[in-house]
Design a protein around this motif. Structure first.
Motif, PDB file in Angstrom:
ATOM      1  N   ALA A   1     -11.698  -1.616  -1.691  1.00  0.00           N
ATOM      2  CA  ALA A   1     -12.161  -1.313  -3.227  1.00  0.00           C
ATOM      3  C   ALA A   1     -11.108  -1.249  -4.027  1.00  0.00           C
ATOM      4  N   VAL A   2     -10.011  -0.103  -3.515  1.00  0.00           N
ATOM      5  CA  VAL A   2      -9.055   0.147  -4.435  1.00  0.00           C
ATOM      6  C   VAL A   2      -7.995  -0.979  -4.673  1.00  0.00           C
TER       7      VAL A   2
ATOM      8  N   GLN B   1       0.377   4.651  -9.447  1.00  0.00           N
ATOM      9  CA  GLN B   1       0.954   5.952  -8.766  1.00  0.00           C
ATOM     10  C   GLN B   1       0.202   6.872  -8.255  1.00  0.00           C
ATOM     11  N   PHE B   2      -0.959   7.166  -9.121  1.00  0.00           N
ATOM     12  CA  PHE B   2      -1.992   8.104  -8.776  1.00  0.00           C
ATOM     13  C   PHE B   2      -2.638   7.584  -7.456  1.00  0.00           C
ATOM     14  N   ILE B   3      -3.212   6.341  -7.755  1.00  0.00           N
ATOM     15  CA  ILE B   3      -3.917   5.720  -6.460  1.00  0.00           C
ATOM     16  C   ILE B   3      -3.307   5.748  -5.172  1.00  0.00           C
ATOM     17  N   GLY B   4      -1.735   5.405  -5.535  1.00  0.00           N
ATOM     18  CA  GLY B   4      -1.094   5.124  -4.411  1.00  0.00           C
ATOM     19  C   GLY B   4      -0.704   6.446  -3.407  1.00  0.00           C
ATOM     20  N   ALA B   5      -0.614   7.526  -4.308  1.00  0.00           N
ATOM     21  CA  ALA B   5      -0.495   9.008  -3.874  1.00  0.00           C
ATOM     22  C   ALA B   5      -1.875   9.511  -3.145  1.00  0.00           C
TER      23      ALA B   5
ATOM     24  N   VAL C   1      -7.268  10.882   0.854  1.00  0.00           N
ATOM     25  CA  VAL C   1      -8.611  10.600   0.965  1.00  0.00           C
ATOM     26  C   VAL C   1      -8.705   9.972   2.434  1.00  0.00           C
ATOM     27  N   CYS C   2      -8.116   9.055   2.789  1.00  0.00           N
ATOM     28  CA  CYS C   2      -8.257   8.453   4.172  1.00  0.00           C
ATOM     29  C   CYS C   2      -8.251   9.131   4.945  1.00  0.00           C
TER      30      CYS C   2
ATOM     31  N   PRO D   1       2.206  -2.028  -2.558  1.00  0.00           N
ATOM     32  CA  PRO D   1       1.710  -3.032  -3.346  1.00  0.00           C
ATOM     33  C   PRO D   1       1.256  -2.717  -4.566  1.00  0.00           C
ATOM     34  N   LEU D   2       0.186  -1.572  -4.517  1.00  0.00           N
ATOM     35  CA  LEU D   2      -0.401  -0.879  -5.942  1.00  0.00           C
ATOM     36  C   LEU D   2       0.796  -0.594  -6.985  1.00  0.00           C
TER      37      LEU D   2
END
Length: 575
Positions: free
Chosen positions: A161-162, A244-248, A253-254, A285-286
């Motif tokens: 999803a991300v 950057q936030f998603i990558g961090a 979360v995982c 990659p993000l």
């Protein structure tokens, strides 16, 4: 200029090697978390350290392998892109050389400089690091998602999803960047043009004390360029922190969700460690999505600019089977020639014949069309009406290169290259001309004395456009260049305007000794044309008067008025 694919296809083998290296590097990277999984489950959870040393050694080998294949793919992509860029720049420059004069009349030099340098660099980047990263990220995402789904199909839905969200946002970002980079490319060309014009005309700027005005003009363009770059920065800073936030947050979360699965015995600890490691690996990659969207938009915008020039077709085309004359005598004929440019009539009913060895003088007020006659002779433009022939062959039927090599022209605006005096003089016959011929041409042009007074003489390197030489010295070197070429037709377009009367007289005497070339002398001075076999006086693009010096004086017309203005003391003698 070739199509884009034709620059890339010759390198398909090396690109294939690079992609294979890239795939192997990714596969080795995908194996690393799997080895980590085994170490955790077998050694730390199971307490079996029998294979611990071997597994650590395998991790080292995998790391070395990734480095080797990473070097291979990066070096190959970079080498190919540099080669493609070099060839593309060469072809674009060669294509520009074929374009007709009307294209240069309407295109700024700075714009062409920006296209040949900056925009080609941007295009070749798409086949280097940018292109490599796009391929790498695509394959990397597929591989890492496959490995994560293999470890836990349920948990794998989260990074999927991300990734989808990141891809959609990159698509939106690329659309926004496309317009910004198109505007940046245009403004870069405009800024280069302003700087190039100012530096080329620095003497005029200083002579008219226009420094403040030029600084203001440059500052205005520079400010606009700054604002466009800031718009690019605002787009980056608006979207990049999201990546950057998603990558961090993704690995965190995982780890939390995966921990819950471990507690419920739906996932072992080794798989969770491997999964978290994969989630960390998929964060870069993000991070790269935004940057790649940025670079791709820049490359695409630059390609459109380069392609626009490549699609330009020269208006001066050779016939399908051009005529090549084995020997040109230099008999020139204009028959009822007219020239219209942008709806304006420049020349009309120009009719004259110049046999070999004869001299034609052309006079007229500024803007009367004198230099346009030479532009037609060299086929920079084709006549709107009438015919121009050399040795009874229409120049439109001749090879274009032969038409232009038939005449040696001393331009009104002297241009000398930043090279030695010798190289400037032998420009027309660089491959075959020796120094004695260069010296002979310089002597005929009355340039020998001042050249040989210089410390390096003919090896003296003159500055750009002849900086460091006086106007008269530049004109004499330009005349020497034309003489040295030994063409059937010699053209002097107001080429003695910066010379003193004595030097001009010496050159006029020299021209009389050249009997194997037809000569056209365009001038404002009566002294430059008075010895011509025929003189034509142009007025508003038409031949108003024609004849010899004596015949024109007898007509008491425009030529006579010019003579009286230049030699008022001769009035009684003429009367």
């Amino acid at each position: 200029m070739k199509k884009l694919k034709n620059y890339v296809l010759p390198f398909w083998k090396s690109y294939l090697f690079a992609i294979v290296s890239l795939i192997l590097a990714i596969l080795l990277e995908m194996l690393t978390p799997q080895i980590t999984k085994i170490i955790v489950n077998e050694s730390f959870v199971g307490g079996d350290f029998s294979r611990f040393g071997i597994l650590l050694a395998i991790l080292v080998v995998l790391g070395v392998g990734r480095s080797v294949f990473g070097y291979c793919k990066e070096f190959t992509f970079d080498r190919n892109s540099q080669t493609i860029g070099t060839q593309m720049r060469k072809d674009l420059f060669a294509h520009i050389q074929t374009l007709s004069m009307d294209y240069f009349d309407n295109t700024n030099t700075g714009e062409l400089m920006a296209r040949v340098k900056d925009d080609v660099d941007k295009v070749k980047d798409a086949f280097g690091m940018t292109g490599m990263l796009i391929v790498q990220i695509t394959l990397y995402i597929i591989s890492v998602l496959y490995c994560m789904f293999a470890l836990s199909p349920l948990l794998g839905l989260l990074p999927l999803a991300v990734m989808i969200f990141g891809g959609a946002m990159s698509f939106v970002l690329e659309k926004k960047f496309d317009k910004v980079y198109t505007d940046l490319s245009e403004e870069n060309a405009a800024l280069t043009t302003v700087a190039e014009e100012n530096l080329a005309g620095v003497r005029t700027v200083k002579a008219f004390a226009r420094e403040k005005f030029e600084i203001s003009k440059f500052a205005k363009r520079n400010r606009h360029y700054y604002e466009l770059n800031m718009e690019q920065t605002r787009l980056m800073t608006r979207y990049y922190p999201i990546y950057q936030f998603i990558g961090a947050i993704l690995p965190v979360v995982c780890a939390i969700l995966g921990g819950l699965l471990v507690i419920r015995n739906k996932m072992d600890l080794g798989s969770l460690v491997a999964f978290v490691e994969y989630s960390r690996d998929c964060t870069w990659p993000l991070d790269m999505f935004a940057e790649l969207a940025n670079e791709l938009s820049s490359s695409f915008a630059s390609y459109k600019k380069v392609k626009a020039i490549a699609d330009e077709k020269p208006k001066m085309q050779e016939s399908e089977n051009p005529v090549h004359l084995d020997e040109i005598q230099g008999n020139l004929k204009f028959e009822n020639v007219a020239l219209k440019l942008d709806g304006n009539t420049i020349l009309e009913n120009i009719d004259f014949e110049l046999p070999r060895g004869k001299t034609l003088g052309i006079m007229g007020a500024t803007g009367s069309g004198k230099s346009s006659v030479i532009n037609l002779l060299q086929r920079f433009y084709d006549p709107s009406e009438g015919h121009i022939s050399i040795d009874n062959v229409d120049i439109r039927k001749m090879e274009l290169a032969q038409v232009r090599s038939t005449s040696s022209v001393v331009m009104q605006d002297v241009f000398l290259f930043s090279d030695t005096i010798e190289e400037n003089i032998k420009m027309g016959k660089r491959a075959t001309m020796e120094l004695p011929e260069v010296k002979r041409a310089a002597k005929m042009a009355q340039a020998k004395d001042f050249i040989e007074k210089m410390e390096e003489q003919y090896n003296t390197v003159i500055g750009e456009k002849g900086v460091g030489l006086s106007g008269g010295q530049k004109q004499r070197i330009s005349i020497a260049r034309a003489i040295a070429k030994k063409s059937p037709i010699l053209v002097l377009d107001d080429s003695t305007s910066a010379l003193d009367m004595e030097t001009e007289r010496e050159i006029q005497m020299m021209l009389k000794t050249i009997t194997d070339s037809s000569k056209i002398i365009i001038a404002h001075r009566i002294s430059a044309v008075r010895n011509a076999d025929e003189i034509i006086y142009l007025d508003k693009g038409r031949i108003a008067e024609r004849g010899t010096h004596e015949e024109l004086l007898a007509q008491r017309g425009l030529y006579y008025a010019t003579y009286m203005a230049q030699y008022p003391e001769q009035k009684k003698e003429v009367i």
